[in-house]
Design an enzyme around this catalytic site. Structure first.
Site, short mmCIF file in Angstrom:
data_model
loop_
_atom_site.label_atom_id
_atom_site.label_comp_id
_atom_site.label_asym_id
_atom_site.label_seq_id
_atom_site.Cartn_x
_atom_site.Cartn_y
_atom_site.Cartn_z
N TRP A 21 2.18 -5.03 -3.92
CA TRP A 21 2.20 -5.83 -5.14
C TRP A 21 2.44 -4.95 -6.37
CZ3 TRP A 21 -2.97 -7.83 -7.49
CH2 TRP A 21 -2.72 -8.45 -8.72
N TYR A 54 7.49 -9.35 -7.32
CA TYR A 54 6.87 -8.05 -7.54
C TYR A 54 7.91 -7.07 -8.08
CZ TYR A 54 3.07 -9.76 -4.51
OH TYR A 54 2.05 -10.48 -3.93
N SER A 152 0.28 -19.72 -0.89
CA SER A 152 -0.66 -18.79 -1.52
C SER A 152 -1.40 -19.48 -2.66
CB SER A 152 0.10 -17.57 -2.07
OG SER A 152 -0.78 -16.68 -2.74
N GLN A 177 -2.58 -17.61 1.32
CA GLN A 177 -2.90 -16.26 0.85
C GLN A 177 -3.70 -16.34 -0.46
OE1 GLN A 177 -0.54 -12.36 -0.75
NE2 GLN A 177 0.20 -13.23 1.16
N SER A 206 -6.61 -8.48 -2.28
CA SER A 206 -7.67 -7.84 -3.07
C SER A 206 -9.02 -7.82 -2.38
CB SER A 206 -7.79 -8.53 -4.44
OG SER A 206 -8.45 -7.68 -5.36
N PRO A 207 -9.08 -7.40 -1.11
CA PRO A 207 -10.39 -7.34 -0.44
C PRO A 207 -11.32 -6.29 -1.04
CG PRO A 207 -8.70 -6.27 0.90
CD PRO A 207 -7.98 -6.97 -0.22
N ALA A 209 -11.45 -5.86 -4.33
CA ALA A 209 -11.63 -6.30 -5.72
C ALA A 209 -10.95 -5.34 -6.70
CB ALA A 209 -13.12 -6.46 -6.05
N ARG A 228 -6.44 2.18 -11.63
CA ARG A 228 -5.90 0.89 -12.07
C ARG A 228 -6.51 0.45 -13.39
NH1 ARG A 228 -4.94 -3.59 -7.60
NH2 ARG A 228 -3.52 -1.91 -7.03
N GLY A 285 -3.40 -2.39 -0.46
CA GLY A 285 -2.35 -1.65 -1.15
C GLY A 285 -2.77 -0.20 -1.21
#
Length: 336
Positions: A21, A54, A152, A177, A206-207, A209, A228, A285
């Site tokens: 992403w 993306y 999603s 999703q 985003s498991p 977070a 990030r 990711g």
């Protein structure tokens, strides 16, 4: 690596999916992004998720380049359609027949493949008749450009409507999703029960977070340089809701649970979402190949019930459970 069936189908995917992403053609240079894909393959990850939106199609191009030379039948490629792409003109967004049929051809070219294993409606389109959208997906399945169809961030009612139309048109929705983590559980109240009823699996993003559940963000301390949270291109906007000292302290308090399982906090977070039987895979990711290697070790981990309960106790009221949030994820007006 372990593998699970996706929805009520005979299609198997890896418990860990590599997603690109904000980490391809965006935050991470292409060479490192390609190395991360190769690390995923080395770890036994066979499933790769991207989207045309993306990096405005750039991420698909990077993924296609990274997968060159890999036996196509041995991997599963997921992509999505909805968001504005290209010059972002009036028909370059949404789930109209025109946008879907044009978008799949662009995605296939960028990914270097004749078909995608799973084509996903990236959001629900309030401005296109659902019948038009589902008919376009049905046509792509019959053409062989798409093997399976998913969505999603759809609500329970939207899933029911879409699944009913798909059945009438001779195919099935097999996946949704959504965002899902130990901190973000908005799908548990309505979306998961509806999905179980319909034979739909969750492909969760985003498991960890947005990195908060890795424990690298400490309460009362500056955010790590290059993380990030310091990315002004957009990454910081996605993570800021978690950057409160109370939340960050609760994450630090999970360390004894992770230690008991001989896991890192990141591995614990990924393993946590995989304890939900309705979750087929967790998307990870990475900005570095070694992150992929480490997080892939969450596959196959079983967290005992008493430790799952302790995680709930530690995170407490930091957990978001509001089921109404899912409905806000799809634009209420056209972006273009």
């Amino acid at each position: 690596m372990e593998y699970r069936y996706l929805g009520n189908s005979g299609f198997k995917i890896s418990e860990i999916t590599y997603g690109n992403w904000v980490t391809a053609a965006s935050q991470v240079e292409n060479e490192r992004a390609i190395a991360s894909v190769h690390a995923a393959l080395d770890a036994g990850i066979s499933t790769f998720d991207t989207a045309d939106v993306y990096a405005n199609t750039g991420a698909e191009t990077v993924l296609g380049e990274a997968l060159k030379g890999t036996r196509r039948q041995s991997i599963e490629i997921f992509t999505k359609v909805f968001g504005p792409t290209g010059p972002k003109g009036h028909n370059d967004v949404g789930l109209s027949r025109k946008h879907i049929l044009e978008s799949i051809d662009g995605s296939l070219q960028r990914l270097g493949t004749d078909y995608v294993d799973l084509y996903q409606a990236h959001r629900f389109d309030h401005f296109t008749p659902l019948e038009e959208t589902m008919q376009a997906f049905a046509d792509l399945v019959r053409q062989g450009k798409v093997l399976y169809v998913g969505v999603s961030e759809w609500t329970a009612d939207q899933l029911r409507q879409g699944a009913a139309l798909a059945k009438q048109l001779g195919f099935q929705l097999i996946s949704n999703q959504p965002e899902y983590s130990a901190l973000w559980r908005v799908i548990e109240g309505e979306v998961v029960p509806a999905s179980e009823e319909l034979g739909i699996s969750q492909v969760v993003w985003s498991p960890i977070a947005q990195g908060v559940l890795t424990g690298k963000y400490k309460p009362g301390q500056p955010h790590p340089e290059g993380s990030r949270a310091t990315d002004e291109k957009g990454g910081a906007n996605f993570i800021k809701r978690w950057l409160q000292d109370d939340v960050l302290q609760r994450v630090q308090d999970l360390k004894p649970v992770a230690d008991e399982l001989d896991l890192s906090l990141a591995q614990l977070a990924v393993a946590w979402v995989l304890q939900n039987d309705n979750v087929a895979t967790a998307i990870i990711g990475a900005s570095r190949p070694e992150q992929v290697t480490e997080n892939a070790k969450a596959a196959g981990v079983v967290i005992p019930a008493e430790l799952m309960a302790r995680i709930d106790e530690v995170l407490g009221d930091a957990i978001e459970r509001d089921t109404s949030i899912t409905a806000t994820r799809s634009p209420q007006q056209r972006e273009a």
